[in-house]
Design an enzyme around this catalytic site. Sequence first.
Site, mmCIF file in Angstrom:
data_model
loop_
_atom_site.group_PDB
_atom_site.id
_atom_site.type_symbol
_atom_site.label_atom_id
_atom_site.label_comp_id
_atom_site.label_asym_id
_atom_site.label_seq_id
_atom_site.Cartn_x
_atom_site.Cartn_y
_atom_site.Cartn_z
ATOM 1 N N ARG A 1 -27.772 18.191 -11.238
ATOM 2 C CA ARG A 1 -28.091 18.148 -12.683
ATOM 3 C C ARG A 1 -29.597 18.034 -12.943
ATOM 4 N NH1 ARG A 1 -23.667 14.677 -13.016
ATOM 5 N NH2 ARG A 1 -21.753 15.747 -13.632
ATOM 6 N N LYS B 1 -38.779 28.117 -19.473
ATOM 7 C CA LYS B 1 -37.549 28.926 -19.482
ATOM 8 C C LYS B 1 -37.163 29.283 -18.058
ATOM 9 C CE LYS B 1 -37.655 31.561 -23.828
ATOM 10 N NZ LYS B 1 -37.747 32.950 -24.337
ATOM 11 N N GLU C 1 -49.009 41.696 -20.457
ATOM 12 C CA GLU C 1 -48.839 40.382 -21.100
ATOM 13 C C GLU C 1 -50.197 39.727 -21.367
ATOM 14 O OE1 GLU C 1 -46.050 39.322 -22.299
ATOM 15 O OE2 GLU C 1 -44.448 40.263 -21.139
ATOM 16 N N GLU D 1 -37.525 28.067 -29.431
ATOM 17 C CA GLU D 1 -37.548 29.387 -30.060
ATOM 18 C C GLU D 1 -36.821 29.479 -31.398
ATOM 19 O OE1 GLU D 1 -35.953 32.873 -27.863
ATOM 20 O OE2 GLU D 1 -38.062 33.293 -27.635
ATOM 21 N N ARG E 1 -42.277 30.414 -31.713
ATOM 22 C CA ARG E 1 -42.210 30.920 -30.336
ATOM 23 C C ARG E 1 -41.800 32.389 -30.325
ATOM 24 N NH1 ARG E 1 -40.305 27.976 -24.768
ATOM 25 N NH2 ARG E 1 -40.620 29.749 -23.409
ATOM 26 N N HIS F 1 -41.676 45.500 -16.446
ATOM 27 C CA HIS F 1 -41.631 44.800 -17.722
ATOM 28 C C HIS F 1 -42.905 44.945 -18.570
ATOM 29 C CE1 HIS F 1 -40.497 41.600 -20.517
ATOM 30 N NE2 HIS F 1 -41.666 41.039 -20.303
HETATM 31 N N1 LIG Z 1 -18.379 14.814 -17.121
HETATM 32 C C1 LIG Z 1 -18.080 13.562 -16.781
HETATM 33 O O1 LIG Z 1 -18.799 12.625 -17.160
HETATM 34 C C2 LIG Z 1 -16.862 13.286 -15.943
HETATM 35 C C3 LIG Z 1 -16.425 11.960 -15.771
HETATM 36 C C4 LIG Z 1 -15.257 11.751 -15.044
HETATM 37 C C5 LIG Z 1 -14.562 12.832 -14.504
HETATM 38 N N2 LIG Z 1 -15.015 14.099 -14.673
HETATM 39 C C6 LIG Z 1 -14.290 15.248 -14.146
HETATM 40 O O2 LIG Z 1 -13.039 15.347 -14.814
HETATM 41 C C7 LIG Z 1 -12.115 16.008 -13.958
HETATM 42 C C8 LIG Z 1 -10.823 15.243 -13.976
HETATM 43 O O3 LIG Z 1 -10.319 15.252 -15.293
HETATM 44 P P1 LIG Z 1 -8.758 15.320 -15.563
HETATM 45 O O4 LIG Z 1 -8.112 14.227 -14.844
HETATM 46 O O5 LIG Z 1 -8.587 15.443 -17.016
HETATM 47 O O6 LIG Z 1 -8.351 16.626 -14.761
HETATM 48 P P2 LIG Z 1 -7.970 18.117 -15.112
HETATM 49 O O7 LIG Z 1 -8.826 18.705 -16.151
HETATM 50 O O8 LIG Z 1 -7.952 18.796 -13.801
HETATM 51 O O9 LIG Z 1 -6.491 17.990 -15.701
HETATM 52 C C9 LIG Z 1 -5.460 17.538 -14.863
HETATM 53 C C10 LIG Z 1 -4.224 18.440 -14.982
HETATM 54 O O10 LIG Z 1 -3.588 18.180 -16.231
HETATM 55 C C11 LIG Z 1 -3.366 19.400 -16.928
HETATM 56 N N3 LIG Z 1 -3.405 19.050 -18.341
HETATM 57 C C12 LIG Z 1 -4.497 18.867 -19.120
HETATM 58 N N4 LIG Z 1 -4.124 18.456 -20.336
HETATM 59 C C13 LIG Z 1 -2.780 18.365 -20.339
HETATM 60 C C14 LIG Z 1 -1.823 17.981 -21.310
HETATM 61 N N5 LIG Z 1 -2.202 17.575 -22.541
HETATM 62 N N6 LIG Z 1 -0.521 18.040 -20.979
HETATM 63 C C15 LIG Z 1 -0.142 18.414 -19.735
HETATM 64 N N7 LIG Z 1 -0.989 18.774 -18.780
HETATM 65 C C16 LIG Z 1 -2.306 18.754 -19.069
HETATM 66 C C17 LIG Z 1 -4.449 20.316 -16.432
HETATM 67 O O11 LIG Z 1 -4.066 21.668 -16.588
HETATM 68 C C18 LIG Z 1 -4.551 19.912 -14.971
HETATM 69 O O12 LIG Z 1 -3.578 20.581 -14.224
HETATM 70 C C19 LIG Z 1 -12.761 16.080 -12.601
HETATM 71 O O13 LIG Z 1 -13.200 17.413 -12.376
HETATM 72 C C20 LIG Z 1 -13.935 15.128 -12.694
HETATM 73 O O14 LIG Z 1 -15.006 15.515 -11.867
HETATM 74 C C21 LIG Z 1 -16.149 14.340 -15.382
HETATM 75 N N1 LIG Z 2 -39.343 32.618 -17.893
HETATM 76 C C1 LIG Z 2 -40.072 33.330 -18.732
HETATM 77 O O1 LIG Z 2 -40.552 32.823 -19.752
HETATM 78 C C2 LIG Z 2 -40.347 34.780 -18.425
HETATM 79 C C3 LIG Z 2 -41.282 35.491 -19.184
HETATM 80 C C4 LIG Z 2 -41.555 36.808 -18.836
HETATM 81 C C5 LIG Z 2 -40.903 37.399 -17.772
HETATM 82 N N2 LIG Z 2 -39.975 36.697 -17.064
HETATM 83 C C6 LIG Z 2 -39.289 37.295 -15.920
HETATM 84 O O2 LIG Z 2 -40.246 37.547 -14.897
HETATM 85 C C7 LIG Z 2 -39.778 38.617 -14.092
HETATM 86 C C8 LIG Z 2 -40.895 39.588 -13.875
HETATM 87 O O3 LIG Z 2 -41.934 38.914 -13.184
HETATM 88 P P1 LIG Z 2 -42.842 39.670 -12.102
HETATM 89 O O4 LIG Z 2 -43.407 40.871 -12.738
HETATM 90 O O5 LIG Z 2 -43.724 38.658 -11.482
HETATM 91 O O6 LIG Z 2 -41.731 40.254 -11.128
HETATM 92 P P2 LIG Z 2 -41.192 39.858 -9.674
HETATM 93 O O7 LIG Z 2 -41.039 38.427 -9.469
HETATM 94 O O8 LIG Z 2 -39.994 40.708 -9.545
HETATM 95 O O9 LIG Z 2 -42.352 40.373 -8.716
HETATM 96 C C9 LIG Z 2 -42.643 41.755 -8.650
HETATM 97 C C10 LIG Z 2 -42.777 42.228 -7.195
HETATM 98 O O10 LIG Z 2 -43.980 41.765 -6.652
HETATM 99 C C11 LIG Z 2 -43.745 41.103 -5.420
HETATM 100 N N3 LIG Z 2 -44.807 40.106 -5.316
HETATM 101 C C12 LIG Z 2 -44.862 38.880 -5.889
HETATM 102 N N4 LIG Z 2 -46.039 38.284 -5.636
HETATM 103 C C13 LIG Z 2 -46.762 39.165 -4.876
HETATM 104 C C14 LIG Z 2 -48.053 39.111 -4.310
HETATM 105 N N5 LIG Z 2 -48.870 38.076 -4.505
HETATM 106 N N6 LIG Z 2 -48.468 40.188 -3.579
HETATM 107 C C15 LIG Z 2 -47.655 41.249 -3.418
HETATM 108 N N7 LIG Z 2 -46.426 41.353 -3.935
HETATM 109 C C16 LIG Z 2 -45.988 40.314 -4.658
HETATM 110 C C17 LIG Z 2 -42.368 40.598 -5.519
HETATM 111 O O11 LIG Z 2 -41.778 40.400 -4.252
HETATM 112 C C18 LIG Z 2 -41.665 41.704 -6.292
HETATM 113 O O12 LIG Z 2 -41.279 42.726 -5.425
HETATM 114 C C19 LIG Z 2 -38.594 39.216 -14.797
HETATM 115 O O13 LIG Z 2 -37.412 38.802 -14.150
HETATM 116 C C20 LIG Z 2 -38.663 38.618 -16.204
HETATM 117 O O14 LIG Z 2 -37.386 38.474 -16.797
HETATM 118 C C21 LIG Z 2 -39.701 35.406 -17.381
#
Ligand SMILES: NC(=O)c1ccc[n+]([C@@H]2O[C@H](COP(=O)([O-])OP(=O)(O)OC[C@H]3O[C@@H](n4cnc5c(N)ncnc54)[C@H](O)[C@@H]3O)[C@@H](O)[C@H]2O)c1
Ligand SMILES: NC(=O)c1ccc[n+]([C@@H]2O[C@H](COP(=O)([O-])OP(=O)(O)OC[C@H]3O[C@@H](n4cnc5c(N)ncnc54)[C@H](O)[C@@H]3O)[C@@H](O)[C@H]2O)c1
Lengths: 349, 349
Positions: B112, B133, B175, B225, B229, B250
């Site tokens: 996470r 991004k 750019e 955005e 932005r 690009h």
């Molecule tokens: N995000 C978090 O903070 C957090 C915290 C604790 C657990 N979890 C996750 O939650 C999951 C476990 O949750 P769960 O116990 O609800 O499991 P689940 O979502 O797998 O549900 C258990 C089973 O009950 C069935 N089911 C769901 N609602 C039903 C209903 N109303 N009637 C009959 N059947 C129903 C589902 O299809 C499934 O087969 C795990 O993946 C765990 O990692 C997440």
């Molecule tokens: N996150 C954002 O805000 C944002 C903004 C604009 C573009 N993008 C993304 O960026 C990507 C394009 O970036 P890019 O143009 O750097 O492309 P890229 O990462 O694909 O690199 C282009 C090519 O240059 C090569 N390369 C990289 N560094 C090198 C170096 N120093 N010498 C020789 N070769 C090198 C790479 O291996 C690749 O083949 C796209 O996927 C686009 O969606 C993201």
Amino acid sequence: MEIRTGYADYNYTIHVDYGILKDCIFRYTASYNSVHFLVDQNVHALYKDGLLSFVQNPIILEGGEASKSFDAFKHITETLLERGIQRNHLVVVIGGGATGDAGGFAAATVLRGVDYIQVPTTLLAHDSSIGGKTAINSTHGKNLIGVFHRPKAVIYDLTFLETLPQHELLSGFGEVFKHALLKDEKTVKRLMDATSNGVSLDMMKPFIISGIETKMHYVTSDEKESGIRKYLNLGHTLGHAIEYKYKMPHGMAVVLGLYFMMFASNEEADRNIFDLDLFRQYFELHGYPLEQLGTIDEAEMMTLMGKDKKNQSTDATGFVLMHDFGQCYFTEIDSSQLKKYISQLKESL
Amino acid sequence: MEIRTGYADYNYTIHVDYGILKDCIFRYTASYNSVHFLVDQNVHALYKDGLLSFVQNPIILEGGEASKSFDAFKHITETLLERGIQRNHLVVVIGGGATGDAGGFAAATVLRGVDYIQVPTTLLAHDSSIGGKTAINSTHGKNLIGVFHRPKAVIYDLTFLETLPQHELLSGFGEVFKHALLKDEKTVKRLMDATSNGVSLDMMKPFIISGIETKMHYVTSDEKESGIRKYLNLGHTLGHAIEYKYKMPHGMAVVLGLYFMMFASNEEADRNIFDLDLFRQYFELHGYPLEQLGTIDEAEMMTLMGKDKKNQSTDATGFVLMHDFGQCYFTEIDSSQLKKYISQLKESL
Ligand SMILES: NC(=O)c1ccc[n+]([C@@H]2O[C@H](COP(=O)([O-])OP(=O)(O)OC[C@H]3O[C@@H](n4cnc5c(N)ncnc54)[C@H](O)[C@@H]3O)[C@@H](O)[C@H]2O)c1
Ligand SMILES: NC(=O)c1ccc[n+]([C@@H]2O[C@H](COP(=O)([O-])OP(=O)(O)OC[C@H]3O[C@@H](n4cnc5c(N)ncnc54)[C@H](O)[C@@H]3O)[C@@H](O)[C@H]2O)c1
């Protein structure tokens, strides 16, 4: 019943009651250009002609962990995009904790995040739907890929719980019990009294609400788990290891972990904070397999606990223990001591 | 040269200079328990015995868009987990914009979210590495899955740019030019003077720094955005459609989009804000294929622009245009008007 989160911003409401789903959803959907429903397939099969009859053209997710794979993630996000999802659309995720985690992660990442609502349908999801954690699973462990993404609302319609199989009810009850322990002794006593003849839904609503409030208290003061949010892991360190090893439902394994937590808390404090006989009887009466604790292998459990993503040290294992009901602390137990505790616990069973 | 972001919190420093990489990285890594390097394979091949000789056991990503697939995402996160990544570890992403987007998304989602540093190696990445991004691609379009995740630092060692193929330099320069337009007329004039004999690296540093500062101004006041932005999309609406249709790098497509933006801005204002002949000559001199604009199909371009995730309406297309150098506005151009502008532009070429 409505509970409002207490973050500095991006707050949302948790609605908890029977029969509230449809009206509640429509209150939110009005302000979006379109709505996409992600629904657990078992829930869909059970409720498509009833509670969910208003849901048009849902995207069906496999129930349970199957929806938390990389492939399912790709399928969900690509399907949302194929259907033309835009930033001013809403995603509604209906299902258990697994569906909530997977659907939440998809909503958090498609178009770099769109608004979503959690509609938990299991007892355990009173826990998982609060806190904004979303996740999918890795081959190296559960929930290892994800982000934090707060929902716009949680709508917890308790009607869904009526079709839960007994073992899912028991699993969810493990977290209800944990939240009671995190609150105070009075809540634990009231919960044990109310369930002295078994866990049933009738009496659960106040404890679910109290559980949600307790969880919210911890997550709002510490969203990213650097401090007291850790306390929500009460019972989970050994619990996760047991869940992994014996493929036991999450909340059931947590109950076994809570029992070990009580044992270790007593030992560390050198006094009886928890009446172990009482709790053991209570848990066994409700069908939690405490006897499994008698068969675990110390070394194996310790290896599995070391892999827990919350454990960053290798010689010692981090545990949440209690000074008293409602009073947690975090400690590291070193390997030899931990081994001793597990052996002693096994002997005591 | 160091530039500091101006967010309310979670600020970071952008280091820009020649030969700074190693020292700079070590300043950051000291406070982490371990470091994982994600490196573009072409960059690794070129620099493993030089600038990157201090990098131990990197995870190699395919250069370019190949690293932005779902499969690559799975591979990167699973490899990080296999290597035992923990929350107190750092990820360092070294490569072009594609590697930065893919590596950033992995860092944002594994456990996470763990801390990461961007080490851009292309000219275009002076743009993509700023703003937080991250993204991977969908079969329905580029960058449709991702999150915002700010790096802990950006270390832009300009030495890397020396090995960039000419078309990548030109693409990145698109750019740089956009950022000059977003700033003011003086900057555009200075940039055009400095490159009157062609685009080369020697004179680029001040313009890269000015471009970074301009981009940062827009993203810090509006990270997600919803407002200004959007202006960073200058030239991108038609640019993306051309990039998609002709598989053009690009930033080259962006230059074609900027030329259309100038044309449409003049038309909408009914006066010559931009001297089209001058810019056309300049762009053609540097090798941008403006003649391609003469061959585009109006209807096809309009369909492709309608799919842009920033366009939420169907009868009209949102565009960023300019009242003057440095002064953007957002407008919706309805379909018949847009078609007319494209036809007129084609005829003018
Ligand atoms: N995000 C978090 O903070 C957090 C915290 C604790 C657990 N979890 C996750 O939650 C999951 C476990 O949750 P769960 O116990 O609800 O499991 P689940 O979502 O797998 O549900 C258990 C089973 O009950 C069935 N089911 C769901 N609602 C039903 C209903 N109303 N009637 C009959 N059947 C129903 C589902 O299809 C499934 O087969 C795990 O993946 C765990 O990692 C997440
Ligand atoms: N996150 C954002 O805000 C944002 C903004 C604009 C573009 N993008 C993304 O960026 C990507 C394009 O970036 P890019 O143009 O750097 O492309 P890229 O990462 O694909 O690199 C282009 C090519 O240059 C090569 N390369 C990289 N560094 C090198 C170096 N120093 N010498 C020789 N070769 C090198 C790479 O291996 C690749 O083949 C796209 O996927 C686009 O969606 C993201």
